[in-house]
Enzyme design. Structure first.
Site, PDB file in Angstrom:
ATOM      1  N   GLU A  52       0.813  -1.222   0.000  1.00  0.00           N
ATOM      2  CA  GLU A  52       0.000   0.000   0.000  1.00  0.00           C
ATOM      3  C   GLU A  52       0.845   1.270   0.000  1.00  0.00           C
ATOM      4  OE1 GLU A  52      -0.572  -2.619   1.861  1.00  0.00           O
ATOM      5  OE2 GLU A  52      -2.668  -3.241   1.633  1.00  0.00           O
ATOM      6  N   PHE A 114     -11.640  -7.673  13.644  1.00  0.00           N
ATOM      7  CA  PHE A 114     -10.556  -8.109  12.772  1.00  0.00           C
ATOM      8  C   PHE A 114     -10.221  -7.005  11.760  1.00  0.00           C
ATOM      9  CE2 PHE A 114      -9.112 -10.319   8.840  1.00  0.00           C
ATOM     10  CZ  PHE A 114      -7.868 -10.684   9.325  1.00  0.00           C
ATOM     11  N   GLN A 115      -8.971  -6.656  11.675  1.00  0.00           N
ATOM     12  CA  GLN A 115      -8.470  -5.606  10.790  1.00  0.00           C
ATOM     13  C   GLN A 115      -9.135  -4.256  11.030  1.00  0.00           C
ATOM     14  OE1 GLN A 115      -8.283  -7.183   6.729  1.00  0.00           O
ATOM     15  NE2 GLN A 115      -6.239  -7.970   7.248  1.00  0.00           N
ATOM     16  N   LYS A 164     -17.732  -1.143   5.760  1.00  0.00           N
ATOM     17  CA  LYS A 164     -18.217  -2.089   4.760  1.00  0.00           C
ATOM     18  C   LYS A 164     -19.738  -2.044   4.610  1.00  0.00           C
ATOM     19  CE  LYS A 164     -17.187  -6.735   3.141  1.00  0.00           C
ATOM     20  NZ  LYS A 164     -16.512  -8.011   3.448  1.00  0.00           N
ATOM     21  N   MET A 482      24.428   9.078   1.999  1.00  0.00           N
ATOM     22  CA  MET A 482      24.194  10.342   2.686  1.00  0.00           C
ATOM     23  C   MET A 482      24.432  10.202   4.183  1.00  0.00           C
ATOM     24  SD  MET A 482      23.711  13.426   2.103  1.00  0.00           S
ATOM     25  CE  MET A 482      22.784  14.015   0.692  1.00  0.00           C
TER      26      MET A 482
HETATM   27  C1  LIG Z   1      12.574   5.691   5.137  1.00  0.00           C
HETATM   28  C2  LIG Z   1      13.860   6.358   5.468  1.00  0.00           C
HETATM   29  N1  LIG Z   1      14.695   5.810   6.373  1.00  0.00           N
HETATM   30  C3  LIG Z   1      15.874   6.392   6.660  1.00  0.00           C
HETATM   31  C4  LIG Z   1      16.235   7.566   6.052  1.00  0.00           C
HETATM   32  C5  LIG Z   1      17.576   8.233   6.399  1.00  0.00           C
HETATM   33  N2  LIG Z   1      18.438   8.260   5.207  1.00  0.00           N
HETATM   34  C6  LIG Z   1      18.568   9.359   4.429  1.00  0.00           C
HETATM   35  S1  LIG Z   1      19.557   9.101   3.103  1.00  0.00           S
HETATM   36  C7  LIG Z   1      19.880   7.520   3.579  1.00  0.00           C
HETATM   37  C8  LIG Z   1      20.793   6.643   2.772  1.00  0.00           C
HETATM   38  C9  LIG Z   1      20.270   6.360   1.433  1.00  0.00           C
HETATM   39  O1  LIG Z   1      21.090   5.421   0.800  1.00  0.00           O
HETATM   40  P1  LIG Z   1      20.952   5.189  -0.753  1.00  0.00           P
HETATM   41  O2  LIG Z   1      19.542   5.008  -1.119  1.00  0.00           O
HETATM   42  O3  LIG Z   1      21.872   4.074  -1.150  1.00  0.00           O
HETATM   43  O4  LIG Z   1      21.410   6.572  -1.382  1.00  0.00           O
HETATM   44  P2  LIG Z   1      22.867   7.259  -1.424  1.00  0.00           P
HETATM   45  O5  LIG Z   1      22.892   8.299  -0.355  1.00  0.00           O
HETATM   46  O6  LIG Z   1      23.887   6.188  -1.205  1.00  0.00           O
HETATM   47  O7  LIG Z   1      22.935   7.858  -2.784  1.00  0.00           O
HETATM   48  C10 LIG Z   1      19.205   7.214   4.759  1.00  0.00           C
HETATM   49  C11 LIG Z   1      19.302   5.924   5.464  1.00  0.00           C
HETATM   50  C12 LIG Z   1      15.321   8.116   5.132  1.00  0.00           C
HETATM   51  N3  LIG Z   1      15.558   9.276   4.508  1.00  0.00           N
HETATM   52  N4  LIG Z   1      14.169   7.493   4.832  1.00  0.00           N
END
Ligand SMILES: Cc1ncc(C[n+]2csc(CCOP(=O)(O)OP(=O)(O)O)c2C)c(N)n1
Ligand SMILES: [Mg+2]
Lengths: 584, 186
Positions: A52, A114-115, A164, A482
């Site tokens: 979803e 349920f749900q 529902k 990042m």
């Molecule tokens: C759902 C979610 N969890 C954690 C983060 C924190 N976060 C920001 S960038 C990142 C790393 C992303 O890695 P990747 O997709 O490989 O991209 P890159 O920075 O290596 O280009 C994380 C864990 C986030 N933005 N969103």
């Protein structure tokens, strides 16, 4: 025409009457009557996602690429809770979507059935508005109102929770035109005195800059046209947030590039040193302002926004104008022209000379040397080889997202879908599915990081099933790049859990889903590989193995002002003080 | 004037009219918020205050116009002028909110609160409690040989003062309604 019909039929009828042609959804017990109605008609296409969250991001992608609201249909309980991230994402980026959820029958609500989940309770703070409809009689009104609320004023996500028994019961259907209009009607025309005050400021400013955002895109293509006219006629420089890319063309002369934490040197310096800042449909987000008390210290600030709560929320402004960007720009241009199209030419010439100096810093320069593909190079080649195409770009979240914003050029609005406000990893792939549904013949590319992409990789099934030729361009650095960059700058290079281990073989993964996989690790092979991706008529996973430790620059470190940008590796030592370290 | 005795000059789209003159002093404002009387509307208003970290000193709500299904929420809040402006703008954004009035800045207004206070005791204390109640024009709405329940209306300050006086005389329980407020004049 009013007719008797079941609630479930009303849902389908209301969607048709609202001009909906595609619904992204996933069935379950509490929405079976609606799925039964979907089965018995042809007007609306239903795209069966694999989760979803994917449905909501797909609807967001669809909405951003078309300007029309995106629609989702999910079941009660887990179906609704899985939609929460997407709703929050759409709320922060002001994307109009309508999410319909099934609910346990009214007589079981509150019994931990349920749900059963308190869907309106859970989603109250992540929707613009939501409704639980307990009476079929009210359903047509609420459904039409939901579209009205999602799309008027500052757009946003809405949710209608339909038990529902309400879907089974019959009542009279009322089409949109006959529904009593709601009191909800945000003002779109700007105050003429304030607009005139802004015109006076335009006439005399020596160092003006337009700072534009997603509000321009949301206001519609007409607003982008007016913005272009205003920029070109005044000759003022223009920068934009991540959300606003494409409103003014990247090839335009007055374009400074994106601003903000990973924005361009010239854009951030212009923001810092300007004497007049004209914020059009942006919201002084913390990724933009950097340190608040050092933000553009010597400028007069004007702010055009449809949402009164955006005004003075973060930055105190001198000329607030509440209204729709398109309407306000139209009036602004009218007044400015009527008063003789004046600008301070002498001041502007000096200002542009200064900007040219900043441009010479060439902050995006990089060297493609060594055996590994630099991520910047991969995007530069992607840009070069796809520029002429009818192209839409989505992204995931991370370094690759910022590089995409820096190295790809957007000439039109609605061509760039990225999770700005919430920064949701897992957004881009499902969003690309939504975009491709809206534009079946276009080239739709999701620039991804390997970690983000895995978060919603199940949607490969959707892409293959519905023959959506989305291109998943994964800049694979085998790192949560990042996060790693921040650990390098802030946490003494202690890389706690910021690498991607046990990654799948992306080519085999693509093949396992019945799609095409491409892997590329040699800069010399890159062009051919990209061409192969473009020319393949079907979904592709492109595993682009890139330099693993590349950092994303320029960067305004947390807690620093715009003129304290880091431009490259050499400038990073002790760049972030202890007060900056607490910021995200 | 609407049927609800609310003056024109709503602050709903006030960002333009109220030029910022921000200071860091804390101000106390009484806001009247006119809302559709629908399920969840109070949760939306309260949720806004908690999610954004605003203060609620008191909050009252009741339907005031059955025909048009409107309720009136009176919120007393404190904050810097900038925060107060944000609160009003954020309230104005809630879809079932029709109007937000800042009674503190929109001219003179009256504020009243009702409280019930139970005071238990005997002898002199009991007599003294009755005497003070008379001065404050509080009514006795229940009495036993050991206790009174006083009903008092007035500004929150008056009720505070009365409760302070009752404390040494055997105050055991207080129930307060929170503030209801209207602008003065036609
Ligand atoms: C759902 C979610 N969890 C954690 C983060 C924190 N976060 C920001 S960038 C990142 C790393 C992303 O890695 P990747 O997709 O490989 O991209 P890159 O920075 O290596 O280009 C994380 C864990 C986030 N933005 N969103
Ligand atoms: Mg990565």
């Amino acid at each position: 025409m009013t007719r008797q019909m079941t609630g479930a039929k009303m849902v389908v009828q209301a969607l048709k009457d609202q001009g909906v042609d595609v619904v992204f959804g996933y069935p379950g017990g509490a929405v079976l009557p609606i799925y039964d109605e979907i089965f018995q008609q042809n007007g609306i296409r239903h795209i069966l996602v694999r989760h979803e969250q994917g449905a909501v991001h797909a609807a967001e992608g669809y909405a951003r690429a078309t300007g029309k609201p995106g629609v989702c249909l999910v079941t009660s309980g887990p179906g609704a809770t899985n939609a929460v991230t997407g709703l929050t994402d759409a709320l922060l980026d002001s994307i109009p979507i309508v999410v319909l959820t099934g609910q346990v029958p009214t007589f079981m609500i509150g019994s931990d059935a349920f749900q059963e989940a308190d869907t309106v309770g859970i989603t109250r703070s992540c929707t613009k508005h939501n409704w639980l409809v307990k009476d079929t009689e009210r359903l047509p009104h609420v459904l039409h109102e939901a579209f009205h609320v999602a799309t008027s004023g500052r757009p946003g996500p809405v949710l209608v929770d339909i038990p529902k028994d309400v879907q089974f019961a019959s009542a009279t259907y009322t089409p949109p035109k006959q529904v009593r209009t709601s009191h909800y009607a945000p003002r779109v025309k700007g105050d003429m005195d304030a607009i005139t005050e802004l015109v006076e400021a335009l006439e005399t400013a020596k160092r003006p800059v337009f700072y534009t955002g997603g509000g321009v895109i949301n206001s519609g293509p007409g607003a982008s046209q007016l913005l272009r006219e205003l920029v070109d006629a005044t000759g003022f420089p223009i920068t934009s947030t991540l959300m606003g890319l494409g409103a003014y063309p990247a090839s335009g002369q007055k374009w400074l590039g994106m601003l903000g934490m990973h924005g361009l040197y010239e854009a951030n310096m212009a923001m810092h040193d300007c004497d007049l800042m004209i914020n059009i449909g942006a919201r002084f987000d913390d990724r933009i302002t950097g340190r608040i008390d050092a933000f553009s210290p010597n400028s007069k600030k004007a702010h055009i926004d449809i949402d009164p709560s955006s005004i003075n929320k973060v930055i105190r402004v001198d000329i607030p104008i509440v209204g729709d960007v398109g309407h306000v720009l139209e009036d602004l241009l009218k007044v400015w022209k009527a008063r003789g199209r004046k600008t301070n030419r002498e001041g502007l010439a000096k200002w542009w000379a200064q900007i040219e100096e900043w441009r010479k810093v060439d902050c995006l320069a990089f060297k493609q040397n060594g055996p590994a593909i630099k991520p910047q190079y991969a995007l530069q080649r992607l840009e070069e080889l796809t520029k002429g195409h009818d192209r839409y770009i989505c992204t995931e979240v991370g370094q690759h997202q910022m590089w995409a914003a820096q190295y790809l050029g957007f000439e039109e609005p609605n061509r760039w879908m990225t999770s700005g406000g919430l920064g949701t990893m897992g957004y881009g792939f499902p969003a690309s599915i939504g975009v491709q549904m809206a534009h079946p013949d276009a080239l739709v590319i999701n620039v991804a990081g390997e970690a983000s992409w895995l978060m919603n990789m199940q949607e490969m099934g959707t892409a293959v099933q519905f023959r959506l030729p989305v291109k998943q361009f994964i800049l694979n650095n085998e790192r949560l790049g990042m996060v790693r960059q921040w650990q390098e700058l802030l946490h003494g290079e202690r890389y706690s859990h910021s690498w991607s281990e046990a990654l799948p073989d992306f080519v085999k993964l693509a093949e396992a889903f019945g799609a095409k996989g491409i892997i590329c690790s040699d800069p010399a092979d890159l062009d051919d590989a990209i061409m192969e991706m473009i020319n393949h008529d079907g979904p592709v996973i492109f595993d682009c193995l890139v330099e693993k430790h590349e950092n994303c620059f320029p960067m305004i470190p947390s807690g620093a002002p715009h003129n304290k940008m880091l431009l490259g590796e050499a400038s990073t030592k002790d760049a972030i003080g202890s007060s900056g370290a607490v910021l995200v | 004037m609407s049927a609800l005795q609310i003056k024109k000059g709503s602050s709903k789209h006030s960002a333009y009219n109220l030029r910022p003159n921000f200071s860091d002093t804390q101000e106390r404002h009484t806001l009247a918020v006119l809302v559709d009387n629908e399920a969840g509307v109070l949760a939306r208003v309260i949720g806004l205050f908690s999610a954004r970290g605003y203060n609620i000193e008191s909050l009252t709500v009741a339907e005031v116009d059955h025909a048009s299904g409107l309720s009136r929420i009176t919120v007393v809040t404190t904050g810097t002028p900038q925060v107060i402006e944000q609160i009003k703008a954020q309230l104005g954004r809630i879809v079932p909110v029709h109007d937000v009035h800042d009674l503190t800045v929109e001219g003179p207004s009256v504020e009243r609160e009702l409280a019930l206070l139970k005071v238990a005791g005997d002898g002199d204390k009991r007599v003294e409690a009755l005497r003070l109640a008379d001065i404050f024009r509080a009514n006795v709405v229940d009495s036993t040989l050991q206790s009174f329940v006083f009903e008092i209306t007035g500004t929150p300050e008056k009720i505070d003062a009365f409760a302070d006086l009752m404390r040494p005389l055997g105050l055991v329980e207080v129930a307060r309604t929170g503030v209801a407020a209207l602008s003065r004049g036609a």
